[in-house]
Design a protein around this motif. Structure first.
Motif, mmCIF file in Angstrom:
data_model
loop_
_atom_site.group_PDB
_atom_site.id
_atom_site.type_symbol
_atom_site.label_atom_id
_atom_site.label_comp_id
_atom_site.label_asym_id
_atom_site.label_seq_id
_atom_site.Cartn_x
_atom_site.Cartn_y
_atom_site.Cartn_z
ATOM 1 N N PRO A 1 45.449 53.931 -66.134
ATOM 2 C CA PRO A 1 45.109 52.528 -65.841
ATOM 3 C C PRO A 1 44.313 51.863 -66.964
ATOM 4 O O PRO A 1 44.498 50.666 -67.234
ATOM 5 C CB PRO A 1 44.262 52.629 -64.564
ATOM 6 C CG PRO A 1 44.714 53.899 -63.915
ATOM 7 C CD PRO A 1 44.993 54.832 -65.057
ATOM 8 N N ALA A 2 43.458 52.619 -67.636
ATOM 9 C CA ALA A 2 42.689 52.036 -68.755
ATOM 10 C C ALA A 2 43.622 51.688 -69.920
ATOM 11 O O ALA A 2 43.472 50.629 -70.545
ATOM 12 C CB ALA A 2 41.604 53.016 -69.206
ATOM 13 N N TYR A 3 44.577 52.554 -70.194
ATOM 14 C CA TYR A 3 45.537 52.243 -71.275
ATOM 15 C C TYR A 3 46.360 51.001 -70.937
ATOM 16 O O TYR A 3 46.582 50.138 -71.777
ATOM 17 C CB TYR A 3 46.515 53.416 -71.478
ATOM 18 C CG TYR A 3 45.922 54.590 -72.231
ATOM 19 C CD1 TYR A 3 45.285 54.401 -73.458
ATOM 20 C CD2 TYR A 3 46.039 55.883 -71.738
ATOM 21 C CE1 TYR A 3 44.754 55.476 -74.154
ATOM 22 C CE2 TYR A 3 45.515 56.965 -72.428
ATOM 23 C CZ TYR A 3 44.877 56.756 -73.638
ATOM 24 O OH TYR A 3 44.355 57.816 -74.320
ATOM 25 N N ILE A 4 46.809 50.947 -69.662
ATOM 26 C CA ILE A 4 47.683 49.828 -69.258
ATOM 27 C C ILE A 4 46.918 48.511 -69.337
ATOM 28 O O ILE A 4 47.482 47.465 -69.635
ATOM 29 C CB ILE A 4 48.240 50.064 -67.827
ATOM 30 C CG1 ILE A 4 49.124 51.313 -67.798
ATOM 31 C CG2 ILE A 4 48.989 48.848 -67.291
ATOM 32 C CD1 ILE A 4 50.369 51.237 -68.645
ATOM 33 N N ASP B 1 36.712 59.438 -79.081
ATOM 34 C CA ASP B 1 37.741 59.016 -80.044
ATOM 35 C C ASP B 1 39.112 59.588 -79.739
ATOM 36 O O ASP B 1 40.133 59.002 -80.108
ATOM 37 C CB ASP B 1 37.344 59.437 -81.463
ATOM 38 C CG ASP B 1 36.256 58.532 -82.003
ATOM 39 O OD1 ASP B 1 35.935 57.540 -81.305
ATOM 40 O OD2 ASP B 1 35.737 58.826 -83.092
ATOM 41 N N VAL B 2 39.120 60.749 -79.076
ATOM 42 C CA VAL B 2 40.401 61.374 -78.734
ATOM 43 C C VAL B 2 41.276 60.398 -77.949
ATOM 44 O O VAL B 2 42.494 60.366 -78.084
ATOM 45 C CB VAL B 2 40.154 62.655 -77.881
ATOM 46 C CG1 VAL B 2 41.441 63.164 -77.264
ATOM 47 C CG2 VAL B 2 39.511 63.729 -78.737
ATOM 48 N N THR B 3 40.640 59.562 -77.115
ATOM 49 C CA THR B 3 41.401 58.692 -76.214
ATOM 50 C C THR B 3 42.055 57.518 -76.948
ATOM 51 O O THR B 3 43.043 56.981 -76.473
ATOM 52 C CB THR B 3 40.491 58.091 -75.116
ATOM 53 O OG1 THR B 3 39.565 57.181 -75.720
ATOM 54 C CG2 THR B 3 39.735 59.168 -74.358
ATOM 55 N N GLY B 4 41.478 57.119 -78.066
ATOM 56 C CA GLY B 4 42.002 55.952 -78.774
ATOM 57 C C GLY B 4 41.744 54.642 -78.046
ATOM 58 O O GLY B 4 42.273 53.590 -78.421
ATOM 59 N N LEU B 5 40.939 54.676 -76.998
ATOM 60 C CA LEU B 5 40.660 53.456 -76.238
ATOM 61 C C LEU B 5 39.647 52.587 -76.990
ATOM 62 O O LEU B 5 38.830 53.102 -77.754
ATOM 63 C CB LEU B 5 40.103 53.816 -74.856
ATOM 64 C CG LEU B 5 41.135 54.314 -73.847
ATOM 65 C CD1 LEU B 5 40.462 55.036 -72.674
ATOM 66 C CD2 LEU B 5 42.005 53.171 -73.336
ATOM 67 N N PRO B 6 39.682 51.274 -76.774
ATOM 68 C CA PRO B 6 38.695 50.413 -77.428
ATOM 69 C C PRO B 6 37.279 50.778 -76.993
ATOM 70 O O PRO B 6 37.063 51.119 -75.815
ATOM 71 C CB PRO B 6 39.045 49.010 -76.934
ATOM 72 C CG PRO B 6 40.144 49.154 -75.967
ATOM 73 C CD PRO B 6 40.603 50.551 -75.907
ATOM 74 N N SER B 7 36.348 50.703 -77.928
ATOM 75 C CA SER B 7 35.000 51.191 -77.625
ATOM 76 C C SER B 7 34.343 50.389 -76.494
ATOM 77 O O SER B 7 33.446 50.884 -75.818
ATOM 78 C CB SER B 7 34.132 51.171 -78.880
ATOM 79 O OG SER B 7 34.142 49.867 -79.397
ATOM 80 N N GLY B 8 34.812 49.142 -76.255
ATOM 81 C CA GLY B 8 34.269 48.316 -75.171
ATOM 82 C C GLY B 8 34.369 48.974 -73.807
ATOM 83 O O GLY B 8 33.635 48.631 -72.877
ATOM 84 N N ILE B 9 35.270 49.923 -73.687
ATOM 85 C CA ILE B 9 35.463 50.602 -72.404
ATOM 86 C C ILE B 9 34.313 51.567 -72.100
ATOM 87 O O ILE B 9 34.034 51.884 -70.949
ATOM 88 C CB ILE B 9 36.830 51.331 -72.447
ATOM 89 C CG1 ILE B 9 37.913 50.370 -71.992
ATOM 90 C CG2 ILE B 9 36.832 52.604 -71.638
ATOM 91 C CD1 ILE B 9 39.292 50.952 -71.950
ATOM 92 N N LYS C 1 39.681 43.103 -73.537
ATOM 93 C CA LYS C 1 38.465 42.308 -73.675
ATOM 94 C C LYS C 1 37.556 42.546 -72.489
ATOM 95 O O LYS C 1 36.373 42.705 -72.613
ATOM 96 C CB LYS C 1 38.821 40.830 -73.699
ATOM 97 C CG LYS C 1 39.220 40.322 -75.054
ATOM 98 C CD LYS C 1 39.396 38.812 -74.933
ATOM 99 C CE LYS C 1 40.265 38.268 -76.053
ATOM 100 N NZ LYS C 1 40.958 37.059 -75.612
ATOM 101 N N LYS C 2 38.204 42.582 -71.320
ATOM 102 C CA LYS C 2 37.348 42.521 -70.139
ATOM 103 C C LYS C 2 36.917 43.927 -69.665
ATOM 104 O O LYS C 2 37.602 44.909 -69.929
ATOM 105 C CB LYS C 2 38.110 41.759 -69.050
ATOM 106 C CG LYS C 2 38.757 42.555 -68.017
ATOM 107 C CD LYS C 2 39.414 41.640 -67.029
ATOM 108 C CE LYS C 2 39.600 42.467 -65.792
ATOM 109 N NZ LYS C 2 40.545 42.132 -64.881
ATOM 110 N N THR C 3 35.818 43.990 -68.957
ATOM 111 C CA THR C 3 35.402 45.268 -68.385
ATOM 112 C C THR C 3 35.770 45.288 -66.907
ATOM 113 O O THR C 3 36.590 44.507 -66.476
ATOM 114 C CB THR C 3 33.886 45.495 -68.587
ATOM 115 O OG1 THR C 3 33.228 44.354 -68.121
ATOM 116 C CG2 THR C 3 33.543 45.791 -70.012
#
Ligand code: ADP
Length: 495
Positions: free
Chosen positions: A147-150, A182-190, A491-493
Motif C-alpha cells: 500500500p505504501a508503494y501504491i 533504504d532497502v525499501t526505496g520509499l520516499p523518506s517522508g514516509i 507528498k501526503k502522510t
C-alpha cells in the motif's frame, strides 16, 4: 463491471503453509471468482512449493527490482489453483529455503530484504502483465509495503488501484532497524510516526494499516479487540484513528477440504445423518498415537502452532488435573522450542493417555479432527481461528476461550443452546472446569449426539465472507477514486 483483484499473500494452500493465512489465500480467490471477480494470486516460489510437486512454469518474464542500491532480478513463474492463475515470484537466494519466515532458532536475518523484494516484484509483475487491478488485497506484514508503494512511487501507474490490507495476527508486525530503510526505496517522508516509523524502527504491518484504503481483520470481535491497549500490541492508537475504515470479516471454511463426508485422509467417511464412521476414525487416531484408553472414553485433540498466543501456559498448569480425568489427549503442533520440550516431557509422564507429535502434517490434522470427541483451543487471543470451525463440521465439539474469532463462532452449551463450550477467564481452573462440563455432557450420550449433529450442520462457508470482501473492495475503489490523480511521487502522510 467485473472487479480485477490481485491477492498478495506470503503463503497459500496447497503450495506453502504455516497457518490460517494459507487456508484463506488458498480458498478466497475461488470464492471471489464465483462472485464474478477476476482474480490472480501472487506469492513467493518457496522450496516447499517445489517439494510438494506443484507445477509452476516460467512466463519468460524477468523483472528488475531495485533494492537499496542494487537491482535484483526476479523471475515470474505461473501456476494454477482451482482455475485461478497463481503467479510465483522466483528468486532462489531468498525463497529456496527450508522454512518460510522463521527457523526454530528465530527469524531469517534478511526478512526485510526478502519481503520488500516480494512486494515490489509483485507490483512490477502486475505492470509487466498489464493486469490493471482495481484492488490489491494485501495480507500481513510481509505485504505491508505494497500500500505504501501504491500511494507513493507507483502512484502514477496505479492511481486507479485501491488497496485493502488484512491483519491476520497483529502480534506479527515485521519490525526492522531504521538503518535498513533504504532497502525499501520509499520516499523518506514516509519515515515518520504517522507513517512507517514505530518507536525508532520500521514497522511493515503499520505501513499496511496506514497506507491502505481499507483495513480488515479476520473477525468482528478481533477488530474491536485490537483497538484496545490489551490486544493492540502497540498499534491500538493508529487503528483507532482508522476505525472508520476498519472492518472485521470472518474467515470462511473451505468445505471441499474439510468435510468428513468426502475427506480422503480419514479412516472412514461419515455425515451428520450417519455418524457411524467416526468411531473408526477414533480407533485410527488412538492407534496412530499408541494410546490405550477405551473407545468409550473421550478423546481431546489439539492442532496448533506451539506459541504463547495459543494458551499453553494455562494448559500446562492444568494438565495434571486434566490427565487425572478418564480421557485421552492427542497433540499435533510445531513452534517454539520450550513447548516442544514441555509436551515431550508431558507425554512421557502420561504414556498411553497423552500422545504428542511435534511436526506439521496436514493429513494427520484431518485424522485428528475426525477421530476426536473434543477439540481444545484455550487461546489467550485468537484473531479468527479455523480449527474450531473445522471441528464443528467433524462433530468434534470445541472447548474454547472466549476471545476474538472463537467468541464470534462458538456459543456456550448452556444446557443445549450452544454449539460448543466457552470459558471466559484466562486461568487454569476456568479451563479445567469447562473441560469437566464438556465431559459431563459427553457422558449423557443422547445430549452429546444431538450436540454433534447440530455442530455438523453449522455453516461457516466462504459465501458470506467473500461477498463481504467484494463490498469492501468496491468501497475501497470508490474512496480511492475520489482522491486527486497524483502528478508527482508521495507528498501526503497518513490519513
Ligand atoms: P494460526 O493461523 O494462528 O496458526 P488458525 O487456527 O487460523 O491459527 O489456522 C491454523 C491452520 O494451520 C489450521 O488449518 C490448522 O489445521 C493448521 N495447523 C496448525 N498446526 C499444524 C500442524 N502442526 N500440522 C498440520 N496443520 C497444522
Amino acid at each position: 463491471m467485473a472487479l480485477n483483484v490481485i491477492i498478495a499473500s506470503p503463503e497459500a494452500i496447497p503450495f506453502a503453509k504455516t497457518g490460517g493465512l494459507a487456508d484463506v489465500a488458498g480458498a478466497l480467490p475461488a470464492a471471489l471468482k464465483k462472485l464474478g471477480c477476476r482474480v490472480a494470486l501472487f506469492m513467493p516460489l518457496y522450496r516447499e512449493v517445489r517439494d510438494k510437486g506443484f507445477k509452476a512454469e516460467s512466463t519468460g518474464i524477468s523483472l528488475n527490482i531495485p533494492l537499496g542500491r542494487r537491482t535484483i532480478t526476479a523471475e515470474l513463474f505461473r501456476g494454477e489453483n482451482r482455475g485461478i492463475p497463481v503467479y510465483f515470484i522466483k528468486r532462489d537466494e531468498y525463497f529456496d529455503r527450508t522454512y518460510l519466515y522463521t527457523t526454530p532458532d528465530g527469524d531469517y536475518f534478511d526478512n526485510l530484504e526478502r519481503f520488500t523484494f516480494f512486494s515490489r516484484a509483485l507490483i512490477e509483475a502486475a505492470v509487466a502483465l498489464n493486469l490493471r487491478p482495481d484492488v490489491i488485497h494485501c495480507n500481513d506484514w510481509q505485504t505491508g509495503l505494497v500500500p505504501a508503494y501504491i500511494k507513493s512511487i507507483y502512484a502514477p501507474s496505479f492511481h486507479q488501484t485501491a488497496t485493502l490490507f488484512t491483519i491476520h495476527n497483529i502480534a506479527y508486525q515485521g519490525l526492522f532497524p531504521t538503518s535498513f530503510f533504504d532497502v525499501t526505496g520509499l520516499p523518506s517522508g514516509i519515515y515518520n510516526p504517522e507513517g512507517i516509523e514505530y518507536w525508532g524502527k520500521m514497522n511493515l504491518l503499520k505501513s499496511g494499516i496506514v497506507y491502505s484504503d481499507i483495513v480488515t481483520t479476520v473477525s468482528e470481535g478481533y477488530s474491536r479487540e485490537i483497538q484496545t491497549p490489551e490486544f493492540g500490541c502497540g498499534l491500538d492508537g493508529i487503528l483507532k484513528k482508522r476505525s472508520g475504515s476498519l472492518f472485521g470479516v470472518l474467515n470462511g471454511v473451505d468445505y471441499s477440504e474439510w468435510n468428513p463426508e468426502t475427506d480422503p485422509f480419514i479412516a472412514k467417511n461419515y455425515s451428520s445423518a450417519d455418524l457411524g464412521g467416526k468411531s473408526a476414525c477414533k480407533k485410527d487416531i488412538l492407534k496412530e498415537y499408541s494410546l490405550d484408553i477405551t473407545p468409550a472414553e473421550p478423546l481431546i485433540g489439539i492442532i496448533s502452532r506451539l506459541a504463547d498466543q495459543k494458551g499453553f501456559d494455562i494448559l500446562s498448569e492444568a494438565m495434571d488435573e486434566i490427565m487425572g480425568l478418564p480421557l485421552g489427549m492427542v497433540v499435533l503442533g510445531t513452534g517454539e522450542k520450550k513447548y516442544h520440550q514441555l509436551f515431550e516431557k508431558l507425554s512421557k509422564k502420561y504414556p498411553g493417555k497423552l500422545g504428542v507429535k511435534v511436526k506439521f502434517d496436514n493429513s494427520l490434522a484431518h485424522k485428528i479432527e475426525a477421530g476426536c470427541d473434543i477439540f481444545l483451543m484455550p487461546s489467550r487471543y485468537e484473531p479468527c481461528g479455523l480449527n474450531q470451525m473445522y471441528s464443528l463440521r467433524y462433530g468434534t465439539i470445541p472447548v474454547v476461550r472466549k476471545t476474538g474469532g472463537l467468541d464470534d463462532t462458538i456459543r456456550d452449551y448452556a444446557g443445549g443452546a450452544g454449539n460448543g463450550f466457552k470459558f471466559a477467564e484466562y486461568s487454569p481452573p476456568a479451563l479445567v472446569n469447562k473441560v469437566k462440563e464438556a465431559l459431563g455432557v459427553y457422558n449423557e450420550r443422547k445430549a452429546w449426539e444431538k450436540l454433534e449433529k447440530k455442530a455438523m450442520q453449522e455453516d461457516f462457508s466462504w459465501n458470506m465472507s467473500a461477498k463481504r470482501y467484494v463490498e469492501l473492495y468496491n468501497l475501497a475503489v470508490k474512496n480511492k477514486r475520489k482522491e486527486p490523480v497524483p502528478e508527482t511521487p508521495f507528498k501526503k502522510t497518513a490519513n
